[in-house]
Motif scaffolding. Structure first.
Motif, short mmCIF file in Angstrom:
data_model
loop_
_atom_site.label_atom_id
_atom_site.label_comp_id
_atom_site.label_asym_id
_atom_site.label_seq_id
_atom_site.Cartn_x
_atom_site.Cartn_y
_atom_site.Cartn_z
N ILE A 136 -7.98 -3.40 11.97
CA ILE A 136 -8.34 -2.10 12.53
C ILE A 136 -9.84 -1.83 12.45
O ILE A 136 -10.30 -0.77 12.89
CB ILE A 136 -7.53 -0.95 11.86
CG1 ILE A 136 -7.71 -0.91 10.35
CG2 ILE A 136 -6.05 -1.08 12.22
CD1 ILE A 136 -8.89 -0.14 9.87
N PHE A 137 -10.60 -2.80 11.92
CA PHE A 137 -12.06 -2.66 11.89
C PHE A 137 -12.71 -3.22 13.17
O PHE A 137 -13.93 -3.14 13.33
CB PHE A 137 -12.63 -3.37 10.66
CG PHE A 137 -12.09 -2.82 9.36
CD1 PHE A 137 -12.52 -1.59 8.88
CD2 PHE A 137 -11.15 -3.52 8.63
CE1 PHE A 137 -12.03 -1.07 7.69
CE2 PHE A 137 -10.65 -3.02 7.43
CZ PHE A 137 -11.09 -1.79 6.97
N HIS A 416 -0.90 0.13 5.42
CA HIS A 416 -0.75 -0.99 6.34
C HIS A 416 -0.27 -2.26 5.61
O HIS A 416 -0.36 -2.36 4.39
CB HIS A 416 -2.08 -1.30 7.02
CG HIS A 416 -2.55 -0.26 7.98
ND1 HIS A 416 -3.44 -0.53 9.00
CD2 HIS A 416 -2.26 1.06 8.10
CE1 HIS A 416 -3.67 0.56 9.70
NE2 HIS A 416 -2.97 1.55 9.16
N VAL A 417 0.24 -3.20 6.37
CA VAL A 417 0.59 -4.58 5.99
C VAL A 417 1.91 -4.67 5.22
O VAL A 417 2.82 -5.41 5.61
CB VAL A 417 -0.53 -5.29 5.20
CG1 VAL A 417 -0.13 -6.73 4.87
CG2 VAL A 417 -1.84 -5.27 5.97
N THR A 460 -7.67 -3.86 4.64
CA THR A 460 -6.87 -2.98 5.50
C THR A 460 -7.06 -1.55 4.99
O THR A 460 -8.03 -1.27 4.27
CB THR A 460 -5.40 -3.43 5.52
OG1 THR A 460 -4.69 -2.68 6.50
CG2 THR A 460 -4.73 -3.28 4.16
N VAL A 461 -6.15 -0.63 5.33
CA VAL A 461 -6.35 0.76 4.95
C VAL A 461 -5.04 1.42 4.54
O VAL A 461 -3.95 0.97 4.86
CB VAL A 461 -6.97 1.59 6.10
CG1 VAL A 461 -8.42 1.19 6.35
CG2 VAL A 461 -6.14 1.48 7.38
N LEU A 462 -5.19 2.52 3.82
CA LEU A 462 -4.12 3.49 3.59
C LEU A 462 -4.69 4.84 3.99
O LEU A 462 -5.90 5.07 3.89
CB LEU A 462 -3.67 3.48 2.13
CG LEU A 462 -4.77 3.72 1.08
CD1 LEU A 462 -4.66 5.12 0.48
CD2 LEU A 462 -4.69 2.66 -0.01
N HIS A 463 -3.83 5.74 4.48
CA HIS A 463 -4.37 6.99 5.02
C HIS A 463 -3.26 8.00 5.25
O HIS A 463 -2.07 7.69 5.17
CB HIS A 463 -5.12 6.73 6.33
CG HIS A 463 -4.30 6.10 7.42
ND1 HIS A 463 -3.60 6.83 8.35
CD2 HIS A 463 -4.08 4.79 7.73
CE1 HIS A 463 -2.99 6.01 9.20
NE2 HIS A 463 -3.26 4.77 8.84
N VAL A 477 -10.05 2.20 2.03
CA VAL A 477 -9.98 0.76 2.27
C VAL A 477 -9.25 0.08 1.11
O VAL A 477 -9.58 0.27 -0.05
CB VAL A 477 -11.39 0.14 2.43
CG1 VAL A 477 -11.30 -1.37 2.56
CG2 VAL A 477 -12.08 0.75 3.66
N LEU A 478 -8.24 -0.70 1.47
CA LEU A 478 -7.48 -1.52 0.53
C LEU A 478 -7.80 -2.98 0.82
O LEU A 478 -7.66 -3.44 1.96
CB LEU A 478 -5.99 -1.26 0.70
CG LEU A 478 -5.01 -2.26 0.07
CD1 LEU A 478 -5.09 -2.22 -1.46
CD2 LEU A 478 -3.58 -2.01 0.54
#
Length: 482
Positions: A136-137, A416-417, A460-463, A477-478
């Motif tokens: 997603i970056f 994510h993931v 990846t990310v959490l949000h 950012v994870l």
């Protein structure tokens, strides 16, 4: 070049009056086509309120591969029976459903004709977050083309997922403008009794739009403003069923910001999958809360001849949140000769992970908060910075996270993931039936989750999946490392 076969599933539908709007609109439908070539003309058919449910076109994998071209374009399309400017994939407000099998490869070429950058996220799928996979970056600049290549594991769980823009800080306007669609991983039917493996299936994509002039509104979005709630882009479609017939409905909240508290009058939902994970045993509910980003696969059985409303019940996300009014989503019409009423499984359904006894490698607290004005949002006191790693977790370990909400409104937590197991809500143990990727965290409350990091490393990310909140900073950012 699109080489996947594109088909339409049969279905029935109708439309609903928009929540809080002064007058009902008509609804739009997917094109009546059995195949689509790269340069085929795009046509939109106006479907009046109360018309049969139109299934989105499907792009189906063959021989282990699905090749897709998605063109991102702002164009005038038929939305709710009106010509409105919207942000589209392949020229449609309700874009094609992508349909794959576990172990497939998805080759996806995205062309961006907008005047701003965009990208793509395949929501909920267990796939690499790096390179040209679910990264997603990535920035696909105006006029640019990017080739995504996703290699899915054979262990990918069957169920309903979705795809959408994850372009920070424009994810809310791009998704609200129309940039979201459904993705299905086939295989749920293998867990059903033989007489239920070929039942009628419906995509029930819940997608709302606000109107500004001659366009779907994308700027200065206010979550609580009156909106038009659609099913597959239609207003109050009619879904037909025979008395006693069993159907599979794929309920997916593919809206940018709002919640759905879905209820079917006179019926119960029989849940067979949640957020793309088959349950260990089928469970029933009178209503299902679909926080932003959530999905449920359910069985519905036709009742006596008559009409029943599929509706979203009134829902309040807290003093600082929003009060979503009741609204009709679709009308279920039970008619015709009675069908055999199949006995639904009540014991075990599908294998699923249980992390209750897992060794915990790390315990973390993740705090959601916001400023008084509700204009800035934080995770652990910080706003999103793509160049900063907020959490670093080790591959092949299990962590326990306490997600605490210090604000006066619910937030839709998403990571994510890897899916997670919900262990408790406000201290009360949660007896779930499988994993999930989204959970609503109560206002001034908390949830405890456990997550195993499998297969993939990378950033990846959490949000919060209320995308207005994500865009205003509520994302972290994870990094998963070996």
């Amino acid at each position: 070049m699109i080489v996947a076969i594109v088909t339409l599933m049969s279905g029935c539908a109708g439309g609903r009056s928009p929540s809080g709007s002064p007058s009902p609109l008509q609804s739009s439908s997917a094109p009546q086509a059995t195949s689509v070539a790269e340069d085929a003309p795009l046509q939109a058919t106006s479907v009046a309120e109360g018309s049969p449910l139109q299934e989105p076109a499907q792009m189906v994998s063959h021989d282990g591969v699905l090749r897709v071209e998605l063109v991102v374009e702002r164009r005038q399309v038929d939305v709710g029976g009106r010509k409105l400017w919207a942000l589209t994939y392949n020229g449609h407000y309700m874009p094609p459903t992508l349909r794959i099998q576990p172990g497939d490869k998805l080759d996806l070429t995205m062309k961006n004709t907008l005047d701003e950058y965009t990208n793509l996220h395949v929501h909920g799928l267990h796939v690499s977050p790096s390179g040209n996979a679910d990264n997603i970056f990535i920035h696909i600049d105006p006029g640019g083309t990017f080739h995504y290549a996703y290699q899915f594991p054979k262990t990918l769980r069957p169920g309903t997922y979705w795809y959408h823009s994850h372009a920070h800080p424009m994810s809310a306007p791009q998704v609200a403008g129309g940039m979201s669609g459904v993705l299905i991983v086939d295989g749920l039917q293998q867990y059903l009794p033989a007489d239920l493996r070929h039942i009628t299936e419906h995509v029930i994509a819940l997608k709302d739009f606000q109107v500004q002039g001659d366009a779907v509104k994308t700027q200065n979005l206010h979550i609580g403003d009156p909106t038009n709630r659609t099913v597959n882009g239609q207003l109050n479609p009619t879904i037909r069923i025979q008395p006693g017939e069993t159907q599979l409905w794929r309920l997916a909240n593919v809206s940018a910001n709002i919640y759905y508290n879905v209820h079917l009058q006179g019926q119960q939902f029989h849940v067979i999958a949640h957020d793309g994970t088959p349950v260990d045993r089928i469970w029933t509910a009178d209503s299902l809360l679909l926080a932003a980003g959530a999905r449920f696969d359910v069985l519905v059985q036709g009742g006596p001849a008559g009409h029943n409303q599929l509706e979203t019940l009134a829902y309040n996300t807290g003093p600082a949140g929003n009060q979503f009014p009741q609204a009709t989503l679709a009308t279920l019409v039970s008619e015709g000769p009675s069908a055999h009423s199949a006995a639904l499984p009540t014991s075990t359904f599908a294998p699923t992970a249980d992390l209750s006894d897992a060794t915990i490698a790390a315990r973390r607290t993740i705090v959601f908060s916001e400023n008084t004005a509700g204009s800035q949002y934080y995770i652990n006191g910080k706003q999103f910075d793509m160049n900063r790693v907020d959490i670093r977790s080790k591959l092949n370990t299990v962590e326990e996270w306490t997600v605490r909400n210090d604000s006066n409104e619910e937030h839709s937590f998403h990571v994510h993931v890897d899916h997670f197991q919900l262990m408790s809500i406000n201290g009360s143990p949660h007896q779930g039936h499988g994993l999930q990727d989204t959970v609503s965290v109560p206002a001034k409350g908390q949830v405890v989750i456990r997550i195993r990091f499998n297969s993939y490393t990378g950033k990846t990310v959490l949000h919060c999946h209320i995308l207005n909140h994500e865009d205003a900073g509520m994302m972290a950012v994870l990094e998963i490392v070996k």
